[in-house]
Design an enzyme around this catalytic site. Structure first.
Site, PDB file in Angstrom:
ATOM      1  N   HIS A  11       7.677  33.900  82.810  1.00 33.20           N
ATOM      2  CA  HIS A  11       9.193  33.805  83.005  1.00 33.20           C
ATOM      3  C   HIS A  11       9.928  33.469  81.976  1.00 33.20           C
ATOM      4  O   HIS A  11      11.118  33.547  82.008  1.00 33.20           O
ATOM      5  CB  HIS A  11       9.233  32.213  83.721  1.00 33.20           C
ATOM      6  CG  HIS A  11       8.774  30.926  82.799  1.00 33.20           C
ATOM      7  ND1 HIS A  11       7.509  30.751  82.571  1.00 33.20           N
ATOM      8  CD2 HIS A  11       9.637  30.094  82.188  1.00 33.20           C
ATOM      9  CE1 HIS A  11       7.625  29.627  81.573  1.00 33.20           C
ATOM     10  NE2 HIS A  11       8.764  29.439  81.529  1.00 33.20           N
ATOM     11  N   GLY A  13       9.736  36.083  79.515  1.00 31.23           N
ATOM     12  CA  GLY A  13       9.907  37.428  79.438  1.00 31.23           C
ATOM     13  C   GLY A  13      11.171  38.170  79.996  1.00 31.23           C
ATOM     14  O   GLY A  13      11.600  37.203  80.782  1.00 31.23           O
ATOM     15  N   LEU A  41      -2.860  32.028  80.054  1.00 33.59           N
ATOM     16  CA  LEU A  41      -3.426  33.180  81.273  1.00 33.59           C
ATOM     17  C   LEU A  41      -4.280  33.972  81.081  1.00 33.59           C
ATOM     18  O   LEU A  41      -4.896  34.661  81.980  1.00 33.59           O
ATOM     19  CB  LEU A  41      -1.880  34.073  81.503  1.00 33.59           C
ATOM     20  CG  LEU A  41      -0.737  33.397  82.144  1.00 33.59           C
ATOM     21  CD1 LEU A  41       0.487  34.044  82.516  1.00 33.59           C
ATOM     22  CD2 LEU A  41      -0.962  32.665  83.449  1.00 33.59           C
ATOM     23  N   SER A 107       4.080  49.578  85.473  1.00 29.20           N
ATOM     24  CA  SER A 107       4.889  50.559  84.807  1.00 29.20           C
ATOM     25  C   SER A 107       4.706  51.959  85.123  1.00 29.20           C
ATOM     26  O   SER A 107       3.874  52.345  85.421  1.00 29.20           O
ATOM     27  CB  SER A 107       4.201  50.430  83.065  1.00 29.20           C
ATOM     28  OG  SER A 107       4.741  51.247  82.410  1.00 29.20           O
ATOM     29  N   SER A 108       5.624  52.818  84.838  1.00 28.13           N
ATOM     30  CA  SER A 108       5.713  53.939  85.101  1.00 28.13           C
ATOM     31  C   SER A 108       4.786  54.912  84.447  1.00 28.13           C
ATOM     32  O   SER A 108       4.475  56.126  84.430  1.00 28.13           O
ATOM     33  CB  SER A 108       6.946  54.959  84.961  1.00 28.13           C
ATOM     34  OG  SER A 108       7.406  54.680  83.521  1.00 28.13           O
ATOM     35  N   CYS A 109       4.088  54.512  83.087  1.00 27.53           N
ATOM     36  CA  CYS A 109       3.214  54.992  82.309  1.00 27.53           C
ATOM     37  C   CYS A 109       1.786  55.101  82.996  1.00 27.53           C
ATOM     38  O   CYS A 109       0.755  55.991  82.297  1.00 27.53           O
ATOM     39  CB  CYS A 109       3.158  54.209  80.886  1.00 27.53           C
ATOM     40  SG  CYS A 109       2.377  52.695  80.922  1.00 27.53           S
ATOM     41  N   TYR A 136      -2.444  50.647  77.521  1.00 25.62           N
ATOM     42  CA  TYR A 136      -1.910  49.873  78.341  1.00 25.62           C
ATOM     43  C   TYR A 136      -1.686  50.360  79.756  1.00 25.62           C
ATOM     44  O   TYR A 136      -1.669  49.731  80.787  1.00 25.62           O
ATOM     45  CB  TYR A 136      -0.455  49.826  77.726  1.00 25.62           C
ATOM     46  CG  TYR A 136       0.849  48.986  78.731  1.00 25.62           C
ATOM     47  CD1 TYR A 136       0.656  47.809  78.567  1.00 25.62           C
ATOM     48  CD2 TYR A 136       1.687  49.896  79.162  1.00 25.62           C
ATOM     49  CE1 TYR A 136       1.529  47.138  79.362  1.00 25.62           C
ATOM     50  CE2 TYR A 136       2.692  49.208  79.983  1.00 25.62           C
ATOM     51  CZ  TYR A 136       2.633  47.731  79.871  1.00 25.62           C
ATOM     52  OH  TYR A 136       3.533  47.102  80.948  1.00 25.62           O
ATOM     53  N   LYS A 140      -2.703  48.632  83.635  1.00 25.44           N
ATOM     54  CA  LYS A 140      -2.018  48.621  84.531  1.00 25.44           C
ATOM     55  C   LYS A 140      -2.471  49.229  86.053  1.00 25.44           C
ATOM     56  O   LYS A 140      -2.360  48.815  86.898  1.00 25.44           O
ATOM     57  CB  LYS A 140      -0.486  49.363  84.364  1.00 25.44           C
ATOM     58  CG  LYS A 140       0.276  48.258  83.434  1.00 25.44           C
ATOM     59  CD  LYS A 140       0.833  46.909  83.878  1.00 25.44           C
ATOM     60  CE  LYS A 140       1.432  45.914  83.064  1.00 25.44           C
ATOM     61  NZ  LYS A 140       1.723  44.585  83.777  1.00 25.44           N
ATOM     62  N   THR A 164      10.606  52.135  85.997  1.00 27.73           N
ATOM     63  CA  THR A 164      10.773  52.943  85.079  1.00 27.73           C
ATOM     64  C   THR A 164      11.142  52.125  83.908  1.00 27.73           C
ATOM     65  O   THR A 164      11.029  50.884  83.747  1.00 27.73           O
ATOM     66  CB  THR A 164      12.054  54.057  85.435  1.00 27.73           C
ATOM     67  OG1 THR A 164      12.212  54.867  84.430  1.00 27.73           O
ATOM     68  CG2 THR A 164      13.463  52.901  85.576  1.00 27.73           C
ATOM     69  N   ASN A 165      11.648  52.708  82.751  1.00 32.84           N
ATOM     70  CA  ASN A 165      11.902  52.195  81.432  1.00 32.84           C
ATOM     71  C   ASN A 165      12.992  51.175  81.706  1.00 32.84           C
ATOM     72  O   ASN A 165      14.105  51.321  82.069  1.00 32.84           O
ATOM     73  CB  ASN A 165      12.383  53.029  80.264  1.00 32.84           C
ATOM     74  CG  ASN A 165      11.464  54.303  80.051  1.00 32.84           C
ATOM     75  OD1 ASN A 165      10.402  53.929  79.520  1.00 32.84           O
ATOM     76  ND2 ASN A 165      11.774  55.365  80.752  1.00 32.84           N
ATOM     77  N   HIS A 179      10.535  48.716  72.648  1.00 32.16           N
ATOM     78  CA  HIS A 179      10.875  50.028  73.149  1.00 32.16           C
ATOM     79  C   HIS A 179      12.307  50.610  72.678  1.00 32.16           C
ATOM     80  O   HIS A 179      13.073  49.708  72.029  1.00 32.16           O
ATOM     81  CB  HIS A 179      11.053  49.764  74.665  1.00 32.16           C
ATOM     82  CG  HIS A 179       9.801  49.487  75.250  1.00 32.16           C
ATOM     83  ND1 HIS A 179       9.561  48.187  75.837  1.00 32.16           N
ATOM     84  CD2 HIS A 179       8.789  50.234  75.608  1.00 32.16           C
ATOM     85  CE1 HIS A 179       8.165  48.291  76.233  1.00 32.16           C
ATOM     86  NE2 HIS A 179       7.791  49.469  76.298  1.00 32.16           N
ATOM     87  N   TRP A 202      13.856  57.249  65.795  1.00 25.34           N
ATOM     88  CA  TRP A 202      12.768  57.999  65.819  1.00 25.34           C
ATOM     89  C   TRP A 202      12.639  58.972  66.748  1.00 25.34           C
ATOM     90  O   TRP A 202      13.374  59.056  67.905  1.00 25.34           O
ATOM     91  CB  TRP A 202      11.600  56.980  66.121  1.00 25.34           C
ATOM     92  CG  TRP A 202      11.269  56.016  65.086  1.00 25.34           C
ATOM     93  CD1 TRP A 202      11.752  55.751  64.001  1.00 25.34           C
ATOM     94  CD2 TRP A 202      10.386  54.997  65.210  1.00 25.34           C
ATOM     95  NE1 TRP A 202      11.298  54.636  63.400  1.00 25.34           N
ATOM     96  CE2 TRP A 202      10.077  54.395  63.983  1.00 25.34           C
ATOM     97  CE3 TRP A 202       9.116  54.820  66.174  1.00 25.34           C
ATOM     98  CZ2 TRP A 202       9.203  53.487  63.915  1.00 25.34           C
ATOM     99  CZ3 TRP A 202       8.129  53.721  65.834  1.00 25.34           C
ATOM    100  CH2 TRP A 202       8.167  53.143  64.755  1.00 25.34           C
TER     101      TRP A 202
END
Length: 324
Positions: A11, A13, A41, A107-109, A136, A140, A164-165, A179, A202
């Site tokens: 909560h 985050g 956790l 995550s979309s990754c 990561y 997921k 998504t991002n 990110h 970057w």
């Protein structure tokens, strides 16, 4: 009327706090929270005791170790271990105490680095993952499959959201682990505040990205959680239990930089450091499933970025005042 007890893991985050704010608008919800100092956790025994102590009706699993390209590349063991432990402990404990409804944030990754765009839910496991965040992504994917397996074996209603991002309030603005959007916001704010004449970005600026404001994601999560089981299962149209959530709005990193240059009123030079990795060239989600279920994002990128930049400014000014 008995209130619905909803446990939001993570909560503090960005995603978890946005979900909490949305849930708390409904007086029929009693939101249950536990800080990291109250509940580790990654500790199976402590998580199990927590679930047995509390009469939880629903779970939103937003707790995770997250970070950008640099953090994922530098600490892959931390990313895979901590995420595997957190999600496994929570999902297993939820089933153990007979909680039927859970929503897992992925995550979309999870999708292959080279796949057709926009990426559909069926692209899962159809190719190799992007090397910079593979650890990561595998964690997921394991969480998604764990939910899917409990659904099949125990007839649970565990749903998985693949956003998504993301960006927005309570994001991680640490330049080492953040990110792209929070990193750029922090860089532009610092450059303007200290009268610097250069901002280094970057990569080449060429990769295309889709971004979603975290308040839109929270709205989507609650919307999807509240759908009847038969409607959700019919709507996702895949062999798993996951659904993409995004804005459908694609922008290059260089275009993103231009928007933030205008918002921050930075007047110096922009330097793209092409010695740093770009990551995946393009990441756009196929949103047919969630649009078919009746949900679409509401916050345009430029207004969302402006809102986030102004929030970050206020946080920075508050910290400075406290130091003084």
């Amino acid at each position: 009327m008995k209130k619905k007890i909803v446990f939001v893991a993570g909560h503090n985050g960005m995603v978890g706090s946005a979900i909490c704010r949305s849930l708390q608008k409904d007086p029929s919800n009693e939101v249950l929270l536990a800080s990291r100092s109250q509940l580790d956790l990654t500790n199976q025994e402590k998580v199990a005791k927590f679930f047995h102590r509390n009469n939880i009706d629903e779970v939103y699993l937003a707790a995770a170790k997250v970070g950008g390209i640099h953090a994922n590349h530098s600490f892959p063991a931390d990313f895979i271990y901590q995420n595997l432990m957190i999600q496994t402990n929570i999902i297993h404990s939820a089933n153990d105490v007979d909680i039927d409804k859970l929503l897992f944030l992925g995550s979309s990754c999870i999708y292959p680095a080279e796949t057709s765009q926009p990426m559909s839910e069926n692209a899962l496991l159809s190719g190799s993952l992007e090397s910079t965040n593979r650890a990561y992504a595998i964690a997921k994917i394991a969480g998604l499959e764990l939910c899917n397996s409990f659904n099949k074996q125990y007839n649970r209603d565990y749903r998985c959201v693949m956003p998504t991002n993301l960006y927005g309030e309570n994001d991680n603005f640490n330049l080492t682990t953040s990110h792209v959007i929070p990193a750029l916001i922090a860089k532009f704010h610092h450059a303007v505040s200290t009268n610097q004449d250069e901002v280094i970005v970057w990569g080449s600026g060429k990769p295309m990205r889709e971004f979603l404001h975290v308040e839109d994601l929270a709205d989507a999560c609650i919307y999807l959680m509240n759908l009847k089981k038969n409607i959700f299962n019919k709507g996702i149209k895949n062999d798993h239990c996951h659904i993409n959530v995004g804005s459908g709005e694609e922008v290059s990193i260089s275009e993103l930089v231009k928007i933030l240059t205008d918002i921050s009123r930075f007047e110096g030079r922009i330097v793209f450091d092409e010695s740093m990795p770009d990551g995946t060239k393009r990441k756009l989600l196929n949103l047919e499933a969630i649009h078919g279920l009746g949900w679409k994002s509401k916050i345009p990128l430029e207004s969302g970025l402006r809102k986030t930049y102004e929030w970050y400014q206020k946080q920075s000014f508050s910290k400075q005042e406290n130091l003084n």
